[in-house]
Design an enzyme around this catalytic site. Structure first.
Site, PDB file in Angstrom:
ATOM      1  N   CYS A 265       0.815  -1.214   0.000  1.00  0.00           N
ATOM      2  CA  CYS A 265       0.000   0.000   0.000  1.00  0.00           C
ATOM      3  C   CYS A 265       0.848   1.264   0.000  1.00  0.00           C
ATOM      4  CB  CYS A 265      -0.952   0.010   1.204  1.00  0.00           C
ATOM      5  SG  CYS A 265      -0.114  -0.050   2.800  1.00  0.00           S
TER       6      CYS A 265
ATOM      7  N   GLN B 273       4.336  -6.911   9.050  1.00  0.00           N
ATOM      8  CA  GLN B 273       3.522  -7.379   7.932  1.00  0.00           C
ATOM      9  C   GLN B 273       4.287  -7.389   6.621  1.00  0.00           C
ATOM     10  OE1 GLN B 273      -0.008  -5.143   7.096  1.00  0.00           O
ATOM     11  NE2 GLN B 273      -0.990  -6.815   6.029  1.00  0.00           N
TER      12      GLN B 273
ATOM     13  N   GLY C   9      -8.830  -9.667   2.322  1.00  0.00           N
ATOM     14  CA  GLY C   9      -7.439  -9.992   2.034  1.00  0.00           C
ATOM     15  C   GLY C   9      -6.606 -10.011   3.300  1.00  0.00           C
TER      16      GLY C   9
ATOM     17  N   SER D  87      -7.089  -6.804   5.546  1.00  0.00           N
ATOM     18  CA  SER D  87      -8.422  -6.803   6.142  1.00  0.00           C
ATOM     19  C   SER D  87      -8.545  -7.889   7.204  1.00  0.00           C
ATOM     20  CB  SER D  87      -9.485  -7.010   5.056  1.00  0.00           C
ATOM     21  OG  SER D  87      -9.446  -5.967   4.112  1.00  0.00           O
TER      22      SER D  87
END
Length: 454
Positions: A50, A116, A197, A200
């Site tokens: 992102c 992450q 995903g 989320s």
């Protein structure tokens, strides 16, 4: 090693550019295919999150590689090359390795230390393997990056320096509501998570652990939303009340939710400012929105709606700029530097291995030829004598080759040692095709092995 990375991230480009340059899954595949079709590139893979888009490639020409990769990023992102170029950064060889290892440790993340990114690096490698665009160099590089990232998290307190974007975003929402503790702020609230995903799913699990009373999952594929809801509500999971709905139900769920987290792969808005305003008018209670998508899912105009608190990637970037750095960051930087040196040495040593194998193959052929010639001249030798002579000749050759080959591997692993392979080929007049065939065989074996490791 001719590793090149060309990319842009939250550190080099404004969110508006990152948002426009975001790559869908299909676009990433096409980008990889076109990268390998480009003349300078032999391997390629893309790391798209992102807040970063990076194209990694093994190139034979630096300047041509930079030009080609930059052009490909512009073509597939939809942002013109002239507009995109000021925001691009370029790293080459050891600097490129250092960059990826730093990214894997969370040092280059919007929230320092977040873990992450390791999953996203794993996904980037898997994509390159699936598309057969990641060869030996990128397989080795990304596998090592994953190990370096895990080492940093296990050996240091880098986790204390920051959290995932989800946690950081929820902290911003809680702080904006006048509550410094996320668990206290979230307790008893109803949550709506749009998307199913990885991001989320993490958001849903984080909200559940924070004490929300209900989590509703909305996704374009209902089965994925149902699976996530089932995992959350299972006794072995978080135990929260969870249910799945189709995307058409988002408007209704918006009137009942207290906090909404959205992270989909949609190219357009999922929640318009009008939809948010309508929901607030119906509910007449505050609404907290967390938009983790790139490009954005929630209309930026929503923050102007009375009673609405919106946190998105742009506001997270601004907030994280003032976040304190942990002392553990220096320790992680030391780990990265050590691992970069070790990776470079291993790659340089591996580069000379095919030449050493070819040399020993040539020596074995010479031994076999001379033994055969000797047998022709001395046909009366018995099996024991023949075996002893053969073994003696082999020992002599092995001893003569042992010290030079061990030493050349040591020298080749040092900076500037790439020329030793060429010297060895020249001195012993090795057939280039023999060396190349060893390299191809090793590459095929490594490709099969590495595809099974991710």
């Amino acid at each position: 090693m001719s590793l090149l990375v060309v990319g842009l991230s939250h550190r080099s480009a404004p969110v508006s550019i990152l948002e426009r340059a975001a790559l869908s899954g299909d676009t990433q595949i096409k980008l990889l295919q076109d990268t390998l079709a480009a003349e300078p590139a032999a391997e390629g893979t893309v790391l798209a999150t992102c807040n970063r888009i990076e194209l990694y490639a093994d190139v034979d020409k630096f300047h041509a590689g930079v030009a080609e990769l930059s052009t490909l990023l512009a073509q597939h992102s939809g942002v013109g090359l002239e507009e995109l170029t000021p925001y691009l950064y370029v790293h080459y060889e050891d600097r490129a390795v250092h960059h990826l290892f730093s990214v894997a440790c969370g040092l280059d993340s919007m929230v320092v230390g977040e873990g992450q990114i390791l999953g996203q690096i794993k996904d980037a490698l898997a994509l390159g393997q699936e598309q057969h665009t990641a060869g030996r160099l990128l397989n080795d590089l990304f596998q090592q990056a994953l190990r370096v990232g895990k080492r940093a998290h296990s050996e240091t307190g880098i986790d204390r320096a920051g959290q995932s974007l989800v946690t950081f975003g929820l902290e911003q929402l809680a702080d904006g509501a006048g509550d410094a503790d996320v668990d206290t702020w979230a307790k008893g609230k109803r949550a709506l998570v749009i998307g199913a995903g990885s991001m989320s799913s993490l958001a849903a699990a984080t909200l559940a652990r924070s004490g929300v009373s209900e989590v509703v999952i909305a996704n374009r594929t209902l089965a994925r939303a149902e699976r996530l809801a089932q995992i959350l509500s299972e006794p072995g999971g978080t135990g929260v009340v969870a249910r799945a709905v189709e995307m058409v139900a988002v408007g209704d769920e918006l009137t009942r939710a207290d906090v909404v987290v959205s992270c989909t792969g949609a190219t357009g808005l999922v929640l318009t400012g009008e939809a948010v305003e309508t929901a607030v008018q119906v509910r007449r209670t505050p609404l907290a929105l967390l938009d983790l998508a790139m490009p954005r899912d929630i209309d930026a105009a929503a923050h102007r709606v009375p009673g609405v608190r919106l946190v998105d990637i742009e506001s997270l970037a601004e907030a994280s700029a003032d976040a304190p750095m942990a002392a553990d960051v220096d320790q992680v930087r030391g780990i990265v530097s050590d691992e970069v040196a070790a990776f470079g040495a291993a790659q340089r040593a591996a580069h000379i291995t095919p030449t050493v194998v070819a040399l020993r193959t040539m020596a074995a052929d010479v031994v076999a030829s001379e033994v055969a010639r000797l047998e022709g001249r001395l046909p009366d030798l018995d099996d024991k004598q023949r075996a002893e002579i053969t073994q003696t000749v082999r020992r002599v050759v092995d001893k003569l080759l042992h010290a030079p080959t061990v030493r050349v591997k040591q020298l080749a692993s040092e900076p500037g040692g790439a020329g030793y392979a060429d010297a060895l080929r020249t001195l012993f007049d090795l057939d280039p095709e023999t060396v190349a065939s060893v390299s191809r065989a090793d590459l095929n074996d490594a490709d099969v092995k590495n595809r099974g490791r991710v």
